[in-house]
Design a protein around this motif. Structure first.
Motif, PDB file in Angstrom:
ATOM      1  N   SER A 248     -32.323   1.751  14.236  1.00  0.00           N
ATOM      2  CA  SER A 248     -32.262   2.722  15.337  1.00  0.00           C
ATOM      3  C   SER A 248     -31.548   2.143  16.546  1.00  0.00           C
ATOM      4  N   LEU A 249     -31.753   0.838  16.817  1.00  0.00           N
ATOM      5  CA  LEU A 249     -31.075   0.208  17.951  1.00  0.00           C
ATOM      6  C   LEU A 249     -29.572   0.140  17.704  1.00  0.00           C
ATOM      7  N   LYS A 250     -29.175  -0.138  16.475  1.00  0.00           N
ATOM      8  CA  LYS A 250     -27.749  -0.137  16.151  1.00  0.00           C
ATOM      9  C   LYS A 250     -27.151   1.252  16.384  1.00  0.00           C
ATOM     10  N   GLN A 251     -27.883   2.280  15.978  1.00  0.00           N
ATOM     11  CA  GLN A 251     -27.406   3.637  16.219  1.00  0.00           C
ATOM     12  C   GLN A 251     -27.307   3.924  17.713  1.00  0.00           C
ATOM     13  N   TYR A 252     -28.279   3.436  18.470  1.00  0.00           N
ATOM     14  CA  TYR A 252     -28.248   3.595  19.928  1.00  0.00           C
ATOM     15  C   TYR A 252     -27.011   2.925  20.515  1.00  0.00           C
ATOM     16  N   SER A 253     -26.749   1.684  20.110  1.00  0.00           N
ATOM     17  CA  SER A 253     -25.589   0.964  20.638  1.00  0.00           C
ATOM     18  C   SER A 253     -24.309   1.703  20.291  1.00  0.00           C
ATOM     19  N   ARG A 254     -24.221   2.194  19.082  1.00  0.00           N
ATOM     20  CA  ARG A 254     -23.025   2.927  18.660  1.00  0.00           C
ATOM     21  C   ARG A 254     -22.843   4.181  19.506  1.00  0.00           C
ATOM     22  N   ASP A 255     -23.897   4.957  19.667  1.00  0.00           N
ATOM     23  CA  ASP A 255     -23.782   6.202  20.430  1.00  0.00           C
ATOM     24  C   ASP A 255     -23.495   5.929  21.904  1.00  0.00           C
TER      25      ASP A 255
END
Length: 647
Positions: free
Chosen positions: A500-507
């Motif tokens: 989820s944190l990776k998705q946050y960083s990407r977004d």
């Protein structure tokens, strides 16, 4: 084929400190004499009694290929027929005392794979670049008014193969470049790739300044890596180390039996904190060597810029030295006057050749005008790492959230000087190694609070004026600090919180690319306005970021405690409707899902010195970004005197 013997004009410029492509004269170059192909070797060794070339081609017997002194200031040269690419070689130097020393070529383009220490003959000609569109785009845009979000990478430990071996430059050109593009970064910054003997120096203690490290392949393989980056619209920055060099026997130390690249005075030469030696900037040939090297990475490898390491160690004579070794300059001060002049000459020269280059100072000092032009009294860089912001933020984030109110100034102080230089905000490798903990593990609190804390840190950084830099692993919450002999813990992406944190960083990165208000006026005060810097009690900051379009702005609210505020009022400049553009507390990011759905309508309630206000929900440990979708601005009324004049 190159010209055979260095011409007098080049020799003169080299000894004057003004031969800025000296790598074309010195080193090993494939050449042809009387129809016979071979290699011309040229080296600077003014203190040597004799210099010879040794290698596999003569069974390492230097008597077969003595070099001729072709310059009164100590340049030696010889043509060796029937030698070709890939040959290993060194210089056998007879010192003034008759001792033999064996040295790698300071200008070698390629080196033997560690633990070997020989140089290798290599031609840099013949690679067909496909990055013309990137080069044209660079010339058309202003770096100051463009997005710059840098992913800092150590090539040896980003990923490793199951057997522990390295990915090659060509393999990284596929895997790393695709990852960086998908994640929404604009640039890759590579820890130094000049050849170095010791892995754990990370490349910051080099022996081969012109030799891209053989750990990951051959020079043209690295060209391919840079080319692929550019084809995908990603810039490449490389860390560059002009401040000091390693003492290994085959390297630059006492190259011809006496101090040459380093200062003659051992007190001046020593960098005791790092166990290295300082370049002697009083020697013109050293200046030619270093400035040529900076340009070399741009000329040959199409590197877009350099992050110049440890600038403070160049600026000050006594950097890292015990007090009993302190010395003064001719004016009685602590400044290294010749190193300062070198930095100015370096930047002036680089921008003369490459006006769109990036020259970034990693400078921990308070030296003024680091990013001002040389003609205005500055050092001439165009960017500086904001070490003050980094130190304040990491100190603040380490505090238990319930006690952060007493350190609120750590959040706001950087805005007092943010426009004094052109800044990059760095969360770099230096902050996640040697017992400092990873970014995630620096965050206090329970497991959920650690991830939420890292989300708000990254969100606050994205909203703060200045370009951005994040070291690999920070984007998905590497839990252990950087293990500089192992790859990142990619297996962590099997867990929801890290994924989820990776998705946050990407977004967050893609939001940054989409919103000019986050970068278009990074270096102009008009691009930022405080709404409320004073909510110390609740550890909340609220500010606006603006683009060149006066109707395009964002309101960014950061909550640095795990307290939820369901009805928090913020001032806004215009009446109308706003929407929540981004919320770090969204469930998809691992947050608690406390959002601001739908359209938010302003109230005619003055707040925070703004004429209108909104009631919003502020989630715990969060960054929330609002954007106007329809606003009404008051029509300015003309005064009576103005009206008469117009009539």
């Amino acid at each position: 084929m190159m010209s055979l013997i260095p011409v007098p004009e080049d020799l003169y410029l080299f000894h004057e400190g003004n031969l800025f492509q000296s790598y074309r004269m010195l080193g090993a170059h494939v050449a042809e004499v009387d129809g016979i192909s071979g290699v011309r070797f040229t080296v600077w060794a003014p203190h040597a009694r004799e210099v010879r070339v040794v290698g596999d081609f003569n069974c390492w017997d230097g008597t077969e290929h003595p070099m001729q002194r072709i310059s009164t200031w100590g340049v030696w040269s010889v043509f060796v027929p029937e030698v070709g690419e890939g040959e290993f070689y060194k210089y056998e130097i007879v010192t003034q005392t008759g001792t033999l020393v064996y040295k790698a070529d300071p200008y070698a383009y390629w080196s033997e794979l560690k633990p070997g220490t020989a140089s290798r003959v290599y031609s840099l000609e013949g690679y067909e670049w496909a990055d013309q569109a990137w080069q044209e785009q660079k010339q058309q845009r202003s770096i100051y008014h463009s997005p710059m979000n840098i992913y800092e990478v150590h090539m040896g430990t980003w990923k490793k193969k199951p057997d522990g071996s390295y990915y090659t430059y060509r393999e990284l050109a596929d895997e790393l470049v695709a990852y960086v593009k998908d994640m929404g970064y604009t640039h890759i910054e590579l820890l130094p790739l000049a050849e170095h003997p010791y892995d754990r120096s990370w490349g910051y203690q080099a022996t081969g300044y012109y030799s891209v490290t053989s750990r990951f392949g051959a020079p043209k393989d690295f060209m391919y890596f840079v080319d692929r980056c550019h084809q995908e619209g990603i810039g490449v920055i490389m860390d560059w180390v002009p401040g000091h060099f390693v003492k290994d026997e085959h390297g630059l130390r006492e190259f011809d039996g006496k101090p040459l690249y380093e200062y003659d005075d051992p007190v001046m030469a020593e960098k005791p904190e790092w166990g290295t030696l300082t370049f002697d900037f009083t020697k013109p040939e050293v200046v030619s060597f270093l400035i040529s090297n900076a340009l070399f990475w741009m000329d040959v490898y199409h590197i877009d810029g350099l992050r110049v390491d440890a600038v403070a160690s160049l600026l000050y004579l006594n950097f890292g030295k015990p007090k009993e070794q302190w010395i003064k300059n001719a004016n009685g001060g602590d400044e290294n006057l010749e190193a300062i002049e070198f930095l100015k000459k370096l930047n002036h020269t680089v921008f003369g050749y490459y006006p769109d280059a990036l020259m970034m100072a990693e400078d921990s000092s308070a030296w003024p005008l680091v990013t001002a032009p040389v003609h205005s009294g500055g050092l001439g860089f165009n960017y500086k790492w904001n070490m003050g912001w980094m130190n304040d933020m990491l100190k603040y984030m380490a505090i238990d959230p319930y006690f952060r109110r007493g350190s609120h100034n750590l959040l706001t102080f950087s805005f007092m000087y943010t426009y004094s230089e052109n800044y990059v905000l760095p969360l770099s490798h230096d902050e996640v190694v040697h017992g400092k903990k990873s970014l995630l593990n620096k965050m206090p609190g329970d497991y959920w609070q650690k991830f939420a804390g890292l989300r708000v840190l990254l969100g606050y950084m994205m909203g703060h004026p200045g370009k951005k830099l994040l070291f690999m692993g920070g984007e998905f919450g590497q839990y252990d600090e950087w293990k500089d002999l192992e790859d990142l813990d990619w297996e962590m992406l099997g867990y929801d919180s890290h994924r989820s944190l990776k998705q946050y960083s990407r977004d967050l990165n893609h939001l940054y690319l989409q919103e000019p208000a986050l970068w278009e006026l990074d270096h102009q005060p008009e691009g930022f306005t405080w709404i409320d810097p004073h909510d110390q009690k609740q550890s909340i900051t609220t500010f606006m970021r603006k683009s060149n379009n006066p109707d395009d702005f964002l309101i960014i609210v950061n909550n640095f405690t795990p307290v939820y505020h369901p009805k928090y009022r913020i001032g806004v400049p215009f009446a109308g409707e706003y929407v929540e553009r981004f919320n770090s507390d969204a469930g998809v990011y691992g947050g608690s899902g406390k959002l601001n759905p739908g359209k938010l309508k302003t109230e005619k309630v003055s707040w925070h010195y703004q004429p209108f206000s909104l009631h919003i929900a502020v989630p715990p440990l969060s960054t929330v970004i609002f954007k106007p979708i329809s606003i009404s601005k008051p029509i300015a009324k003309r005064g009576k005197e103005r009206g008469k004049a117009d009539a």
